[in-house]
Enzyme design. Structure first.
Site, PDB file in Angstrom:
ATOM      1  N   HIS A  94      12.141   0.268 -30.667  1.00 23.65           N
ATOM      2  CA  HIS A  94      12.642  -1.114 -30.681  1.00 23.65           C
ATOM      3  C   HIS A  94      13.748  -1.323 -31.706  1.00 23.65           C
ATOM      4  O   HIS A  94      14.431  -2.342 -31.679  1.00 23.65           O
ATOM      5  CB  HIS A  94      11.494  -2.118 -30.875  1.00 23.65           C
ATOM      6  CG  HIS A  94      10.926  -2.188 -32.254  1.00 23.65           C
ATOM      7  ND1 HIS A  94       9.738  -1.596 -32.611  1.00 23.65           N
ATOM      8  CD2 HIS A  94      11.365  -2.813 -33.372  1.00 23.65           C
ATOM      9  CE1 HIS A  94       9.480  -1.848 -33.884  1.00 23.65           C
ATOM     10  NE2 HIS A  94      10.451  -2.581 -34.371  1.00 23.65           N
TER      11      HIS A  94
ATOM     12  N   ASP B  22       6.605   3.554 -28.616  1.00 24.31           N
ATOM     13  CA  ASP B  22       7.649   2.959 -29.466  1.00 24.31           C
ATOM     14  C   ASP B  22       8.173   4.013 -30.449  1.00 24.31           C
ATOM     15  O   ASP B  22       7.839   4.005 -31.629  1.00 24.31           O
ATOM     16  CB  ASP B  22       7.073   1.751 -30.209  1.00 24.31           C
ATOM     17  CG  ASP B  22       8.135   0.944 -30.934  1.00 24.31           C
ATOM     18  OD1 ASP B  22       9.336   1.191 -30.715  1.00 24.31           O
ATOM     19  OD2 ASP B  22       7.765   0.054 -31.731  1.00 24.31           O
TER      20      ASP B  22
ATOM     21  N   GLY C  77      11.092  -5.956 -41.316  1.00 28.17           N
ATOM     22  CA  GLY C  77      12.027  -5.114 -42.027  1.00 28.17           C
ATOM     23  C   GLY C  77      11.510  -3.706 -42.219  1.00 28.17           C
ATOM     24  O   GLY C  77      12.260  -2.795 -42.537  1.00 28.17           O
TER      25      GLY C  77
ATOM     26  N   SER D  91       9.992  -1.969 -39.775  1.00 29.48           N
ATOM     27  CA  SER D  91       9.992  -1.271 -38.487  1.00 29.48           C
ATOM     28  C   SER D  91      10.718   0.062 -38.559  1.00 29.48           C
ATOM     29  O   SER D  91      11.765   0.194 -39.194  1.00 29.48           O
ATOM     30  CB  SER D  91      10.665  -2.136 -37.418  1.00 29.48           C
ATOM     31  OG  SER D  91       9.809  -3.113 -36.926  1.00 29.48           O
ATOM     32  N   GLY D  92      10.162   1.041 -37.893  1.00 34.92           N
ATOM     33  CA  GLY D  92      10.796   2.351 -37.823  1.00 34.92           C
ATOM     34  C   GLY D  92      10.462   3.265 -38.981  1.00 34.92           C
ATOM     35  O   GLY D  92      10.705   4.474 -38.917  1.00 34.92           O
TER      36      GLY D  92
END
Length: 322
Positions: free
Chosen positions: A129, A177, A267, A269-270
């Protein structure tokens, strides 16, 4: 309307936080707001970074900037999962300068929005995402960053030549994801820059272990206040059965971790969820989504990296691993 939170920062001092992006098309039947943990950012924005640094971090009572404490690593061609410090900070606090040398800061047109991790000299592992609907030429990577404003000595930027999203990624449920970014040119590992280790084996559920999340995300839900430096938090990992019993709809490709007061947030994410094994950090999860941040009985949800070793290996055949 349900909300998807994109992560890129953590709350250290008790909580971790996610940056949020709202998608009117997202309609997931869960109690509370379903959100990815990515920074709020519009792919069409063309802005310069407006992040504010916190200035020099002080050692209590010294009035001087501390010298980063790092492990003296034997000179080898490659060594994964070894942090640049012989100490650790527990309970959600600032990390030491460049403590986790694989941490990657994703920027879009110069603006921070997600986290990632360096897995070999050519590739960054992150969440799908964080890549979907984003123009690859506008994405850049900052490595060896500590301060959010990019002013840490030794920090450097890399352009991206290719992005890849898992072909079965579902933007509604966040299943699969996971994504990869290929650096425009390879990096060279040395005593400071090293990759994270991928999981050693498939099938582990990790339940009962303490995970470590790192990122530059919000420090509390909906605060939209980013920390000035990279932060970390320890989160308890629970089984998928326990997670389902809390009313959180997940798949076998996900891991749940966190508790009230300790979580990832917007913030973050990933970014990576780690466990420590044989004195090395393995990345077992990728910050993906959650029902708010650090709420009671609402742990954060992470992509289960061990389910994607074959996909990662096949997709990064031009990169070498430690």
């Amino acid at each position: 309307m349900e909300v998807m939170k994109w992560i890129g920062v953590l709350f250290i001092g008790g909580l971790l936080a996610d940056e949020m992006m709202t998608f009117s098309s997202l309609n997931v039947e869960q109690s509370g707001s379903v959100t990815s943990k990515m920074m709020e950012i519009n792919p069409s924005w063309k802005v310069n970074s407006t992040r504010k640094g916190s200035g020099t971090r002080k050692v209590k009572g010294s009035g001087k900037s501390p010298i980063p404490r790092r492990i003296i690593v034997p000179q080898r061609s490659c060594e994964c999962g070894i942090p640049n410090t012989s100490t650790r900070i527990v309970g959600g606090q600032d990390t030491l300068t460049q403590q986790y040398p694989w941490m990657a800061m994703l920027q879009y047109n110069g603006r921070f929005y997600c986290g990632g991790s360096l897995i070999n000299p050519n590739y960054i592992l992150t969440a799908a995402h964080c890549l979907r609907d984003f123009s690859t030429p506008s994405i850049s990577i900052t490595l060896l960053a500590h301060k959010l404003d990019g002013s840490t000595p030794g920090t450097f930027n890399k352009k991206i030549s290719k992005s890849q999203i898992h072909p079965l990624y579902n933007p509604t449920t966040f299943d699969n994801d996971i994504g990869l970014l290929k650096l425009e040119s390879s990096v060279k590992f040395d005593e400071l820059l090293r990759p994270v280790c991928l999981p050693y084996s498939n099938g582990d559920n990790y339940a009962g272990q303490m995970g470590l999340v790192t990122g530059w995300g919000d420090t509390s839900e909906n605060s939209h206040i980013l920390p000035s430096v990279l932060r970390e938090v320890y989160v308890p990992i629970i089984s998928n059965q326990q997670c389902l019993s809390k009313g959180i709809t997940i798949t076998r490709n996900m891991i749940c971790a966190g508790e009230e007061g300790r979580d990832s947030c917007q913030g973050d994410s990933g970014g990576p969820l780690h466990i420590k094994s044989t004195n090395k950090y393995q990345q077992i999860g990728i910050v993906s989504w959650g029902l708010g941040c650090a709420r009671p009985d609402k742990p954060g949800v992470y992509t289960r990296v061990s389910n994607y070793i074959q996909w990662i290996t096949m997709s990064t055949r031009d990169g070498s691993y430690c």
